[in-house]
Write a protein that holds these residues in place. Structure first.
Motif, PDB file in Angstrom:
ATOM      1  N   ASP A   1      -6.348   5.742 -13.134  1.00 52.53           N
ATOM      2  CA  ASP A   1      -5.049   5.994 -13.745  1.00 52.53           C
ATOM      3  C   ASP A   1      -3.862   5.492 -12.942  1.00 52.53           C
ATOM      4  O   ASP A   1      -2.669   6.036 -13.146  1.00 52.53           O
ATOM      5  CB  ASP A   1      -4.985   7.455 -14.071  1.00 52.53           C
ATOM      6  N   CYS A   2      -3.942   4.981 -12.025  1.00 48.32           N
ATOM      7  CA  CYS A   2      -2.658   4.732 -10.787  1.00 48.32           C
ATOM      8  C   CYS A   2      -1.917   3.519 -11.545  1.00 48.32           C
ATOM      9  O   CYS A   2      -2.458   2.779 -12.518  1.00 48.32           O
ATOM     10  CB  CYS A   2      -3.355   4.394  -9.529  1.00 48.32           C
TER      11      CYS A   2
ATOM     12  N   TYR B   1      -6.665   8.542  -5.454  1.00 47.65           N
ATOM     13  CA  TYR B   1      -5.295   8.565  -5.250  1.00 47.65           C
ATOM     14  C   TYR B   1      -4.806   9.861  -6.297  1.00 47.65           C
ATOM     15  O   TYR B   1      -4.066  10.727  -6.250  1.00 47.65           O
ATOM     16  CB  TYR B   1      -4.600   7.277  -5.749  1.00 47.65           C
ATOM     17  N   GLU B   2      -5.247   9.621  -7.584  1.00 48.49           N
ATOM     18  CA  GLU B   2      -4.854  10.614  -8.518  1.00 48.49           C
ATOM     19  C   GLU B   2      -5.193  11.909  -8.526  1.00 48.49           C
ATOM     20  O   GLU B   2      -4.277  13.046  -8.513  1.00 48.49           O
ATOM     21  CB  GLU B   2      -5.041  10.082  -9.990  1.00 48.49           C
TER      22      GLU B   2
ATOM     23  N   HIS C   1      -9.364   5.342  -8.921  1.00 52.50           N
ATOM     24  CA  HIS C   1      -7.809   5.176  -9.221  1.00 52.50           C
ATOM     25  C   HIS C   1      -7.747   4.603 -10.500  1.00 52.50           C
ATOM     26  O   HIS C   1      -6.771   3.827 -10.499  1.00 52.50           O
ATOM     27  CB  HIS C   1      -7.305   4.332  -7.963  1.00 52.50           C
TER      28      HIS C   1
END
Length: 202
Positions: A118-119, A28-29, A116
């Motif tokens: 850091d999401c 994601y990031e 992910h």
């Protein structure tokens, strides 16, 4: 009288599938809006109009992954005649799926645990719940086996489910690290052979 607005100039399902592949590969990031629009073949305004935001697109891509890439394993859990057969088939299916040369390696939902980090908390919790759902599905299949008589009464269904879920997640990580299909298949077969020990069958 002409209809309101202009029709979308892209196929939404195709665009979603392409976004899924980018998120699956990069996480994601690490996936940028430029990565997404380039892969999906649309511009940013069209992406926001169709999907709302990057996070909403990601959530929808994860659901699409579950419904498509996860369909064969889900069907095996439902349709195989015994709990052992069902879990064995899930392991074998995923040993092949995780090493498909036409797709990113490993499982998108499992790898979200590392890709992910850091999401946002809400998204992290959503992904964690999806991962736990596989373990619940294993437990429910073992419990069904107990009810059907193909798993001995008194077996700890939660422990068996946890074992096979952890093994499946490990196979996903190993696939991303480059493990071959033969290596993952050997791991799967070893885990299947352990079924009788885990369930106390003699």
């Amino acid at each position: 009288m002409p209809g309101r607005g202009r029709p979308r100039a892209f196929d939404r399902t195709t665009a979603l599938s392409r976004a899924m592949m980018v998120f699956w590969q990069n996480g994601y990031e690490s996936t940028s809006m430029t990565d997404l629009t380039g892969a999906m073949g649309i511009n940013s305004p069209s992406l926001y109009a169709a999907f709302g935001s990057k996070e909403r697109l990601f959530r929808e891509a994860v659901s699409h992954y579950d419904e498509t890439e996860g369909a064969a394993a889900a069907r095996a859990l439902r349709e195989q005649p015994t709990a052992r057969d069902a879990i064995a088939e899930v392991l074998r299916i995923n040993a092949v799926a995780y090493t498909d040369q036409e797709k990113p390696r490993g499982c998108m939902i499992v790898l979200s645990a590392t890709l992910h980090a850091d999401c946002g908390e809400d998204l992290h919790d959503h992904l964690a719940e999806l991962r736990r759902s596989t373990e619940r599905a294993f437990r429910e299949r073992v419990e069904r086996g107990i009810a059907d008589g193909d798993v001995p009464a008194g077996v700890d269904a939660a422990t068996i489910a946890g074992f096979y879920n952890a093994l499946l997640e490990g196979m996903s990580v190993q696939a991303r690290d480059g493990a071959s299909r033969a290596a993952l298949s050997a791991i799967a077969e070893s885990a299947i052979a352990a079924w009788d020990v885990l369930t106390g069958v003699r």
